[in-house]
Scaffold this motif. Structure first.
Motif, PDB file in Angstrom:
ATOM      1  N   UNK A  35       0.843  -1.195   0.000  1.00 28.93           N
ATOM      2  CA  UNK A  35       0.000   0.000   0.000  1.00 28.93           C
ATOM      3  C   UNK A  35       0.877   1.243   0.000  1.00 28.93           C
ATOM      4  N   UNK A  36       0.317   2.343  -0.500  1.00 25.75           N
ATOM      5  CA  UNK A  36       1.036   3.621  -0.448  1.00 25.75           C
ATOM      6  C   UNK A  36       1.348   3.983   0.988  1.00 25.75           C
ATOM      7  N   UNK A  49      15.924  -5.325  -9.086  1.00 25.92           N
ATOM      8  CA  UNK A  49      14.868  -5.730 -10.011  1.00 25.92           C
ATOM      9  C   UNK A  49      13.486  -5.520  -9.390  1.00 25.92           C
ATOM     10  N   UNK A  50      13.327  -5.891  -8.119  1.00 19.13           N
ATOM     11  CA  UNK A  50      12.047  -5.699  -7.438  1.00 19.13           C
ATOM     12  C   UNK A  50      12.016  -4.416  -6.600  1.00 19.13           C
ATOM     13  N   UNK A  51      13.182  -3.894  -6.240  1.00 20.27           N
ATOM     14  CA  UNK A  51      13.244  -2.707  -5.369  1.00 20.27           C
ATOM     15  C   UNK A  51      12.594  -1.486  -6.017  1.00 20.27           C
ATOM     16  N   UNK A  57       5.342   1.539  -5.854  1.00 16.89           N
ATOM     17  CA  UNK A  57       4.079   1.182  -5.173  1.00 16.89           C
ATOM     18  C   UNK A  57       3.917   1.934  -3.849  1.00 16.89           C
ATOM     19  N   UNK A  58       4.990   2.136  -3.094  1.00 17.65           N
ATOM     20  CA  UNK A  58       4.848   2.771  -1.771  1.00 17.65           C
ATOM     21  C   UNK A  58       4.619   4.270  -1.885  1.00 17.65           C
ATOM     22  N   UNK A  59       4.948   4.843  -3.041  1.00 18.57           N
ATOM     23  CA  UNK A  59       4.678   6.262  -3.256  1.00 18.57           C
ATOM     24  C   UNK A  59       5.612   7.176  -2.472  1.00 18.57           C
ATOM     25  N   UNK A  88      15.181   8.871  -2.906  1.00 17.85           N
ATOM     26  CA  UNK A  88      14.762   9.342  -1.576  1.00 17.85           C
ATOM     27  C   UNK A  88      13.763   8.397  -0.893  1.00 17.85           C
ATOM     28  N   UNK A  89      13.224   7.409  -1.611  1.00 18.83           N
ATOM     29  CA  UNK A  89      12.373   6.428  -0.919  1.00 18.83           C
ATOM     30  C   UNK A  89      13.045   5.078  -0.736  1.00 18.83           C
TER      31      UNK A  89
END
Length: 187
Positions: A35-36, A49-51, A57-59, A88-89
């Protein structure tokens, strides 16, 4: 003994291929659990690859903590995150065989992914305990292992280590050419 199992760092480039994206589509495999605004853990992240999809997705308000044994992988991930404007995320960290270096996350992670990594972990009990402690109540962990590399029996052993470490099995998602289990930290 750890080093014997670890992918050579250049394999990371092969794992970013479009073929892999088709075979293991991050949107299908991961987005249902994220979820965001969530804090997410990507274990054995390699070059991301998945990061990177997880970071999308997390926004803006979320973050992805990405952990890998190899400094070269983490350096490559940081470069890719920067190019994608997602640095930054993403909190990218080098870990050791003994410690994932995630004690500061206790009780904050809503979802963790361990994709094609658990078979390389020398002490699975310790691994699952560390991940369990980072999760929020009802936080989930998805474990995916390569089917040609990890036998059904080996996969069951990992699953037992996870349940011994406090997890409850809640599903077996279908992931192409893989064995997968979805685990939850019960509230």
């Amino acid at each position: 003994a750890m080093a014997e199992h670890v992918c050579p760092w250049w394999v990371g480039y092969l794992l970013l291929s479009p073929f892999r994206r088709w075979a293991q589509n991050p949107d299908r495999i991961l987005s249902p659990y994220v979820d965001e605004g969530m804090t997410v853990l990507d274990l054995g992240c390699g070059m991301g690859f998945f990061t990177l999809p997880l970071a999308r997705y997390v926004g803006m308000g979320g973050r992805v903590v990405a952990v890998d044994l190899q400094e070269k992988m983490i350096a490559a991930l940081r470069r890719r995150a920067s190019r994608a404007g997602l640095e930054d995320r993403i909190d990218a960290r080098t870990c050791t065989a003994e410690s994932l270096g995630i004690d500061d996350l206790a009780g904050t992670v809503g979802f963790a992914a361990a994709i094609n990594v658990v078979h390389e972990v020398p002490d699975q009990d310790n691994f699952f305990r560390q991940v369990h402690s980072t999760l929020t109540p009802n936080g989930k962990l998805l474990v995916v292992e390569p089917i040609f590399h990890v036998t059904e029996d080996k996969f069951r052993v990992s699953e037992s280590a996870a349940t011994d470490g406090g997890f409850t099995v809640i599903g077996s998602p279908k992931v192409r050419r893989s064995r997968a289990v979805l685990l939850v930290k019960k509230a």
